[in-house]
Design an enzyme around this catalytic site. Structure first.
Site, PDB file in Angstrom:
ATOM      1  N   GLY A  78       0.813  -1.207   0.000  1.00  0.00           N
ATOM      2  CA  GLY A  78       0.000   0.000   0.000  1.00  0.00           C
ATOM      3  C   GLY A  78       0.842   1.250   0.000  1.00  0.00           C
ATOM      4  N   CYS A 117       2.295   3.953  16.224  1.00  0.00           N
ATOM      5  CA  CYS A 117       3.148   2.899  16.793  1.00  0.00           C
ATOM      6  C   CYS A 117       4.289   2.424  15.892  1.00  0.00           C
ATOM      7  CB  CYS A 117       2.273   1.724  17.208  1.00  0.00           C
ATOM      8  SG  CYS A 117       1.205   2.156  18.589  1.00  0.00           S
TER       9      CYS A 117
HETATM   10  N1  LIG Z   1      -2.407   3.694  20.267  1.00  0.00           N
HETATM   11  C1  LIG Z   1      -2.245   2.400  20.205  1.00  0.00           C
HETATM   12  O1  LIG Z   1      -2.860   1.731  19.381  1.00  0.00           O
HETATM   13  C2  LIG Z   1      -1.287   1.696  21.125  1.00  0.00           C
HETATM   14  C3  LIG Z   1      -1.328   0.295  21.206  1.00  0.00           C
HETATM   15  C4  LIG Z   1      -0.418  -0.359  22.045  1.00  0.00           C
HETATM   16  C5  LIG Z   1       0.494   0.365  22.796  1.00  0.00           C
HETATM   17  N2  LIG Z   1       0.505   1.723  22.697  1.00  0.00           N
HETATM   18  C6  LIG Z   1       1.448   2.435  23.562  1.00  0.00           C
HETATM   19  O2  LIG Z   1       0.719   2.854  24.730  1.00  0.00           O
HETATM   20  C7  LIG Z   1       1.168   4.139  25.168  1.00  0.00           C
HETATM   21  C8  LIG Z   1      -0.001   5.115  25.152  1.00  0.00           C
HETATM   22  O3  LIG Z   1      -0.423   5.268  23.812  1.00  0.00           O
HETATM   23  P1  LIG Z   1      -1.790   6.012  23.447  1.00  0.00           P
HETATM   24  O4  LIG Z   1      -1.963   5.876  21.980  1.00  0.00           O
HETATM   25  O5  LIG Z   1      -2.871   5.564  24.357  1.00  0.00           O
HETATM   26  O6  LIG Z   1      -1.372   7.527  23.796  1.00  0.00           O
HETATM   27  P2  LIG Z   1      -2.257   8.836  23.745  1.00  0.00           P
HETATM   28  O7  LIG Z   1      -1.353   9.923  23.329  1.00  0.00           O
HETATM   29  O8  LIG Z   1      -3.523   8.586  22.996  1.00  0.00           O
HETATM   30  O9  LIG Z   1      -2.666   9.060  25.276  1.00  0.00           O
HETATM   31  C9  LIG Z   1      -1.766   9.283  26.308  1.00  0.00           C
HETATM   32  C10 LIG Z   1      -2.493  10.026  27.433  1.00  0.00           C
HETATM   33  O10 LIG Z   1      -1.627  10.138  28.550  1.00  0.00           O
HETATM   34  C11 LIG Z   1      -1.886  11.383  29.156  1.00  0.00           C
HETATM   35  N3  LIG Z   1      -0.790  11.746  30.073  1.00  0.00           N
HETATM   36  C12 LIG Z   1       0.455  12.227  29.772  1.00  0.00           C
HETATM   37  N4  LIG Z   1       1.157  12.448  30.895  1.00  0.00           N
HETATM   38  C13 LIG Z   1       0.353  12.078  31.930  1.00  0.00           C
HETATM   39  C14 LIG Z   1       0.513  12.073  33.348  1.00  0.00           C
HETATM   40  N5  LIG Z   1       1.646  12.483  33.922  1.00  0.00           N
HETATM   41  N6  LIG Z   1      -0.516  11.656  34.100  1.00  0.00           N
HETATM   42  C15 LIG Z   1      -1.680  11.236  33.538  1.00  0.00           C
HETATM   43  N7  LIG Z   1      -1.887  11.235  32.202  1.00  0.00           N
HETATM   44  C16 LIG Z   1      -0.881  11.645  31.415  1.00  0.00           C
HETATM   45  C17 LIG Z   1      -2.069  12.325  27.993  1.00  0.00           C
HETATM   46  O11 LIG Z   1      -2.706  13.535  28.385  1.00  0.00           O
HETATM   47  C18 LIG Z   1      -2.902  11.451  27.062  1.00  0.00           C
HETATM   48  O12 LIG Z   1      -4.287  11.633  27.282  1.00  0.00           O
HETATM   49  C19 LIG Z   1       2.327   4.501  24.239  1.00  0.00           C
HETATM   50  O13 LIG Z   1       3.513   4.065  24.810  1.00  0.00           O
HETATM   51  C20 LIG Z   1       2.033   3.702  22.975  1.00  0.00           C
HETATM   52  O14 LIG Z   1       3.187   3.421  22.242  1.00  0.00           O
HETATM   53  C21 LIG Z   1      -0.365   2.402  21.904  1.00  0.00           C
HETATM   54  O1  LIG Z   2      -0.942  -5.600   5.568  1.00  0.00           O
HETATM   55  C1  LIG Z   2      -0.898  -4.458   6.068  1.00  0.00           C
HETATM   56  C2  LIG Z   2      -1.315  -4.167   7.373  1.00  0.00           C
HETATM   57  C3  LIG Z   2      -1.204  -2.856   7.849  1.00  0.00           C
HETATM   58  N1  LIG Z   2      -0.720  -1.874   7.051  1.00  0.00           N
HETATM   59  C4  LIG Z   2      -0.562  -0.504   7.579  1.00  0.00           C
HETATM   60  O2  LIG Z   2       0.127  -0.570   8.814  1.00  0.00           O
HETATM   61  C5  LIG Z   2      -0.259   0.499   9.671  1.00  0.00           C
HETATM   62  C6  LIG Z   2      -0.586  -0.020  11.059  1.00  0.00           C
HETATM   63  O3  LIG Z   2      -1.763  -0.800  10.994  1.00  0.00           O
HETATM   64  P1  LIG Z   2      -2.283  -1.652  12.251  1.00  0.00           P
HETATM   65  O4  LIG Z   2      -1.219  -2.493  12.767  1.00  0.00           O
HETATM   66  O5  LIG Z   2      -3.541  -2.319  11.830  1.00  0.00           O
HETATM   67  O6  LIG Z   2      -2.689  -0.486  13.275  1.00  0.00           O
HETATM   68  P2  LIG Z   2      -2.111   0.040  14.673  1.00  0.00           P
HETATM   69  O7  LIG Z   2      -3.296   0.530  15.415  1.00  0.00           O
HETATM   70  O8  LIG Z   2      -0.987   0.975  14.405  1.00  0.00           O
HETATM   71  O9  LIG Z   2      -1.599  -1.263  15.464  1.00  0.00           O
HETATM   72  C7  LIG Z   2      -0.219  -1.627  15.548  1.00  0.00           C
HETATM   73  O10 LIG Z   2       0.453  -0.889  16.536  1.00  0.00           O
HETATM   74  C8  LIG Z   2      -0.124  -1.023  17.868  1.00  0.00           C
HETATM   75  C9  LIG Z   2       0.617  -0.074  18.777  1.00  0.00           C
HETATM   76  O11 LIG Z   2       1.817  -0.581  19.231  1.00  0.00           O
HETATM   77  C10 LIG Z   2      -0.009  -2.485  18.293  1.00  0.00           C
HETATM   78  O12 LIG Z   2      -0.544  -2.629  19.610  1.00  0.00           O
HETATM   79  C11 LIG Z   2      -0.758  -3.360  17.293  1.00  0.00           C
HETATM   80  O13 LIG Z   2      -0.623  -4.729  17.661  1.00  0.00           O
HETATM   81  C12 LIG Z   2      -0.166  -3.117  15.901  1.00  0.00           C
HETATM   82  O14 LIG Z   2      -0.878  -3.866  14.925  1.00  0.00           O
HETATM   83  C13 LIG Z   2      -1.434   1.184   8.969  1.00  0.00           C
HETATM   84  O15 LIG Z   2      -0.977   2.363   8.342  1.00  0.00           O
HETATM   85  C14 LIG Z   2      -1.884   0.174   7.927  1.00  0.00           C
HETATM   86  O16 LIG Z   2      -2.448   0.788   6.789  1.00  0.00           O
HETATM   87  C15 LIG Z   2      -0.313  -2.153   5.759  1.00  0.00           C
HETATM   88  O17 LIG Z   2       0.132  -1.271   5.021  1.00  0.00           O
HETATM   89  N2  LIG Z   2      -0.417  -3.446   5.301  1.00  0.00           N
END
Ligand SMILES: NC(=O)c1ccc[n+]([C@@H]2O[C@H](COP(=O)([O-])OP(=O)(O)OC[C@H]3O[C@@H](n4cnc5c(N)ncnc54)[C@H](O)[C@@H]3O)[C@@H](O)[C@H]2O)c1
Ligand SMILES: O=c1ccn([C@@H]2O[C@H](COP(=O)(O)OP(=O)(O)O[C@H]3O[C@H](CO)[C@@H](O)[C@H](O)[C@H]3O)[C@@H](O)[C@H]2O)c(=O)[nH]1
Length: 451
Positions: A259, A266
């Site tokens: 793509g 992340c």
């Molecule tokens: N977004 C995802 O899909 C995803 C999935 C898996 C892991 N993670 C990881 O989880 C963590 C959080 O990601 P997210 O996407 O939820 O972040 P986000 O930016 O959406 O949210 C983080 C929140 O933490 C708050 N915050 C910051 N400092 C703070 C403090 N001192 N006390 C209380 N709150 C505070 C911020 O105001 C914000 O609302 C990151 O390390 C990320 O890499 C994210």
């Molecule tokens: O075959 C594929 C699959 C995904 N994507 C792209 O990859 C990116 C990430 O997609 P996806 O992994 O579905 O979304 P995230 O919410 O970023 O989730 C990833 O990142 C998170 C934060 O760490 C993890 O928790 C999840 O397991 C991991 O999948 C997007 O831009 C997608 O368009 C592709 O181009 N090709």
């Protein structure tokens, strides 16, 4: 159980809500008072399918509470989760300032044994740093309160976050304390009924597992994008190749969709952070560097195809974009490939008419009002007066368009399919030129191999 969650972003809010849903008493704390006020009113600040009704129901039942009062929140929890952001620093390393701020706050407040669980994505060694920060604050006030620090990385995907949280395929727990493990096993028991999902390991391995998972997935995508680029050059169709290799169970069908490049909050940051960590330990991560470089080039691929089709100048052209979010079912635009394309199109003098089912407000927040961006509230409205259509995000609503309508609306009758959601023959039969990613045959038919 009484649970406290620091951070009400994607991870904190979804985790807190799912834990409340199974009967725990959850307090979510955030430094963003505006976010907390909105949550208190039952407004969910992010678009995440299925989340809002769950937040409202659990808030109404009293199982889910929101506050900015960190001390009261720490008082509440037997288990305190850290789920705050770990954004990339300028050098690519993970910025741990929010995590360590929370750790210090915990150390300043703790009054009885608590299990501190880190859910944020953090480099190996962070649990030690969290432990040290809490201990330093406890010593400063001559407190001998006990605590354990556990690593419990999160694997949810945006757009599927609620389902991923309620039905995780694994729950990684890195811990040194048997008591902490027992507590987490009890907490996760409702999500762990049909078969054992908890994978127990040491803390450092748990921290690395999170980066390894994301780096592996990003590698699959960059690998497939590289194959797509080769397919384009040699006149093969990567979609046929994808089906051909996915049928091998050792390869699998998941995460091999070529793509416009991977985006989101992340993969880009986590690949960079792992690279940084490897270099900091005197290891040159050649594969990770290549994964990142291929992705950076892939984000520029659509623009290269558009430019090649229209010739050197795009000044005065109007390009319609379907999809702005980094993936479907979210309004998140962090590192979205659409942003690279928008900026390239604007730099080349083109005007963009764009439609996304959920990300218009976020686009407006990021770019403000500008006359070369028209955000449309309907997918066909984006095509009015446009020369070409570019599909950047594969929202379901884009998959079966009315090609006759596209033919009537588009001035130049050309589609750039950045997610390979259309069958080239169907598009071409409707009298439109088709460019996909790695679909060499149709690229040649439409006027040449792209470089
Ligand atoms: N977004 C995802 O899909 C995803 C999935 C898996 C892991 N993670 C990881 O989880 C963590 C959080 O990601 P997210 O996407 O939820 O972040 P986000 O930016 O959406 O949210 C983080 C929140 O933490 C708050 N915050 C910051 N400092 C703070 C403090 N001192 N006390 C209380 N709150 C505070 C911020 O105001 C914000 O609302 C990151 O390390 C990320 O890499 C994210
Ligand atoms: O075959 C594929 C699959 C995904 N994507 C792209 O990859 C990116 C990430 O997609 P996806 O992994 O579905 O979304 P995230 O919410 O970023 O989730 C990833 O990142 C998170 C934060 O760490 C993890 O928790 C999840 O397991 C991991 O999948 C997007 O831009 C997608 O368009 C592709 O181009 N090709």
């Amino acid at each position: 159980m009484r649970v406290t969650i620091f951070g009400t972003g994607y991870v904190g809010l979804v985790t807190g809500t799912c834990l409340a849903e199974v009967g725990n008493d959850v307090v979510c704390v955030d430094v963003d008072a505006n976010k907390i006020a909105r949550l208190e009113r039952g407004e969910v600040p992010i678009y995440e399918p299925g989340l809002e009704p769950l937040v409202r129901a659990n808030h109404a039942s009293g199982h889910l509470k929101f506050t900015t009062d960190a001390a009261a929140a720490i008082e509440h929890g037997q288990i305190v989760f850290i789920a705050v952001g770990t954004p990339p620093d300028e050098d690519g390393s993970a910025d741990l300032s929010h995590v360590l701020t929370v750790a210090r706050t915990i150390g300043r407040t703790l009054s009885r044994y608590t299990v501190v669980v880190n859910k944020s994505t953090v480099p190996v060694g962070t649990a030690d740093a969290v432990r040290a920060a809490i201990s330093a604050e406890l010593s400063a006030r001559s407190s001998e309160v006990g605590f354990d620090v556990v690593s419990n990385p999160e694997f949810l995907k945006e757009g599927d976050a609620v389902q991923d949280c309620l039905r995780p395929d694994r729950i990684v727990v890195g811990a040194e304390s048997a008591h902490a493990v027992d507590l987490l096993k009890a907490l996760y028991a409702p999500f762990n009924r049909n078969h054992e999902r908890i994978v127990l390991m040491d803390v450092r391995s748990a921290e690395l597992t999170k980066y390894a998972a994301n780096a592996m997935l990003a590698t699959k995508i960059s690998f497939m994008n590289e194959i797509a680029n080769i397919a384009e050059q040699v006149g093969a169709d990567v979609e046929q190749v994808r089906r051909g290799i996915g049928s091998d169970p050792r390869i699998g069908y998941h995460f091999i969709y070529p793509g416009a490049g991977y985006g989101g909050s992340c993969f880009p940051k986590d690949v960079k952070a792992l690279e940084y960590a490897a270099r900091a330990h005197a290891y040159e991560p050649r594969l990770l560097s290549a994964v990142e470089a291929v992705n950076a080039a892939q984000k520029r691929r659509l623009f290269a195809l558009i430019q090649r089709h229209f010739g050197e100048s795009l000044a005065g052209r109007t390009i319609a974009l379907w999809g702005l979010a980094f993936k479907p079912n979210t309004d998140d635009m962090r590192e979205a490939p659409s942003r690279t394309l928008l900026e390239q199109l604007w730099a080349a003098g083109a005007t963009v008419r764009a439609y996304d089912p959920e990300a218009a407000a976020e686009t407006r927040r990021l770019y403000g009002a500008r006359k070369d961006l028209i955000l449309c509230d309907q997918q066909y409205a984006a095509l009015e007066g446009a020369d070409a259509l570019v599909v950047v995000t594969e929202w379901k609503a884009f998959r079966s368009p009315d090609f006759e309508r596209l033919h009537a609306l588009l001035k130049e009758r050309v589609i750039f399919d950045g997610r390979n959601i259309f069958e080239p023959k169907v598009v071409e039969a409707a009298g439109l030129a088709y460019y996909g990613i790695g679909r060499g045959r149709s690229v040649r038919a439409a006027g040449g191999v792209a470089t």
